[in-house]
Design a protein around this motif. Sequence first.
Motif, mmCIF file in Angstrom:
data_model
loop_
_atom_site.group_PDB
_atom_site.id
_atom_site.type_symbol
_atom_site.label_atom_id
_atom_site.label_comp_id
_atom_site.label_asym_id
_atom_site.label_seq_id
_atom_site.Cartn_x
_atom_site.Cartn_y
_atom_site.Cartn_z
ATOM 1 N N PHE A 47 0.821 -1.214 0.000
ATOM 2 C CA PHE A 47 0.000 0.000 0.000
ATOM 3 C C PHE A 47 0.856 1.266 0.000
ATOM 4 O O PHE A 47 0.441 2.300 -0.537
ATOM 5 N N LEU A 50 1.784 1.651 -3.698
ATOM 6 C CA LEU A 50 0.640 1.992 -4.545
ATOM 7 C C LEU A 50 -0.017 3.306 -4.151
ATOM 8 O O LEU A 50 -0.622 3.978 -4.998
ATOM 9 N N LEU A 51 0.085 3.669 -2.867
ATOM 10 C CA LEU A 51 -0.550 4.901 -2.378
ATOM 11 C C LEU A 51 0.475 5.751 -1.634
ATOM 12 O O LEU A 51 0.344 6.019 -0.439
ATOM 13 N N GLN A 307 -8.754 3.496 0.796
ATOM 14 C CA GLN A 307 -8.049 4.570 0.092
ATOM 15 C C GLN A 307 -8.032 4.344 -1.415
ATOM 16 O O GLN A 307 -7.832 5.271 -2.190
ATOM 17 N N PHE A 308 -8.249 3.086 -1.828
ATOM 18 C CA PHE A 308 -8.402 2.800 -3.249
ATOM 19 C C PHE A 308 -9.812 3.124 -3.741
ATOM 20 O O PHE A 308 -10.111 2.975 -4.921
#
Length: 348
Positions: A47, A50-51, A307-308
Motif C-alpha cells: 500500500f 501503490l498509495l 483509500q483505493f
Amino acid sequence: MAINSVRSDALEPTRNELARATPRERVVRLLPVYGLPILMVLLIILFSVLLPDTFPTLLDLRSIIADKAIIAMLSLAAMIPMVSGKIDLTVGYGIVLWHILAISLQVNYGVPWPVAVLVVIALSAVVGLLNGILVEVARIDSFIATLGTGTVLYAIALWHTGGQQVVGMLPNGFLHLNATRIIGLPITGFYVLGLAFVMWFVLEHLPIGRYLYAIGANPKAAALNGIPVQRYTIAAFVASGVLTGVAGVLLASKLRIGQASVGLEYLLPALVGAFLGSTTIKPGRVNVWGTMVGIAILAIGIAGIQQFGGSFWVEPMFNGVTLLIAIGIAGYAQRRRGAAALKPKATN
C-alpha cells in the motif's frame, strides 16, 4: 461453543527440530508461526508503493490507531475467555450500554466523570461475573450464555435511551481520556500497547496464565492436577467484562454522544482479531501478540482498500471473509496437532 486452547509447544517447532530440518522443512515449519507478521509487512509495503501520497503518512497512522484502538482492546478482552476455552459475546453488546451509561451518568444525573467511569467499570465486572457463573455454575454453553446476557444488555441500552441519542456537555478531563496525543499519536494506541504487554506477561510468565491455558487445553485434566477450574474461568470472564467496560468509557470519550445504534459493529472485528491471532506467533493457541497482528492486518487491509475507493460494504466483507479464513486455519492447525499426537513416538 468451545474454543480449544492447545499446549504452547503443540505446533511450534523446537530448536532441535529446526536443527535437524532441511532449509525447505524449516520454511514449512516456521511459516505458520511468522506467516501473518510477514503478510502484515508485505501489506504495508504494497500500500505504501501503490498509495505513496496517502498511506505511508503520520496522518494515516493516526487515523488507523484512532479507528482501531477500541476494537483492539475488545479483541484482547475477548481472547481472555478464549484462553480458557470459552467465548464471550458480550464484548460487542456490552460496549453499547457502557458507552451510553458513561455519558448518561454525567449528563442526566450530574455524576462526576471519575465516579461515572468507576461505576461503569464496576458494573461491567458484575456482568462478567454473571457470565462466569452462568457458564461454570449453571453449566450453560458460553456461546449461549453470553449471547443471552449480551442481548439483555442491548435491550437495557434501548430502554434507557428510548431510542434517542444521549447528548450533553462533557468535562474536559473525560474527553482527554481519548483526545490526548503522545508524540503526535492518539493515547488510545498506548493504552492498547500497555494492556498487551501486561496480558502477555500474565499469560506467559505467571502461574495464572499457565493455569488458564491448561484449562483451555483440557479442563478435566487441569482439575485433576489441582487447578481450580471454576474459579479461574469465572475470573477470565470478569477480566473480559472489565476491559469491555474500559473500552465503553473510551468509546464514550471519543464519540461524545451515546446511542444504541453504535457498538455492535465492533463485535465481529474483535472476534476476528482473536481468532486470527490464534493462527500466528503461537499457532493453534490464542495469544496476545498474535491478536495484535490480527488486528493490525484488519486495520491495514481495510485502510488500504478504502483509500483505493472501496465502498462502504468493504469493511464488513473484509472482516467476514477474514473470520472464515481464520477459523479454517485454526481448525486445520488443531487437526494437525491431533494427528501429530496420534503418531507413535520414535524409540532409540
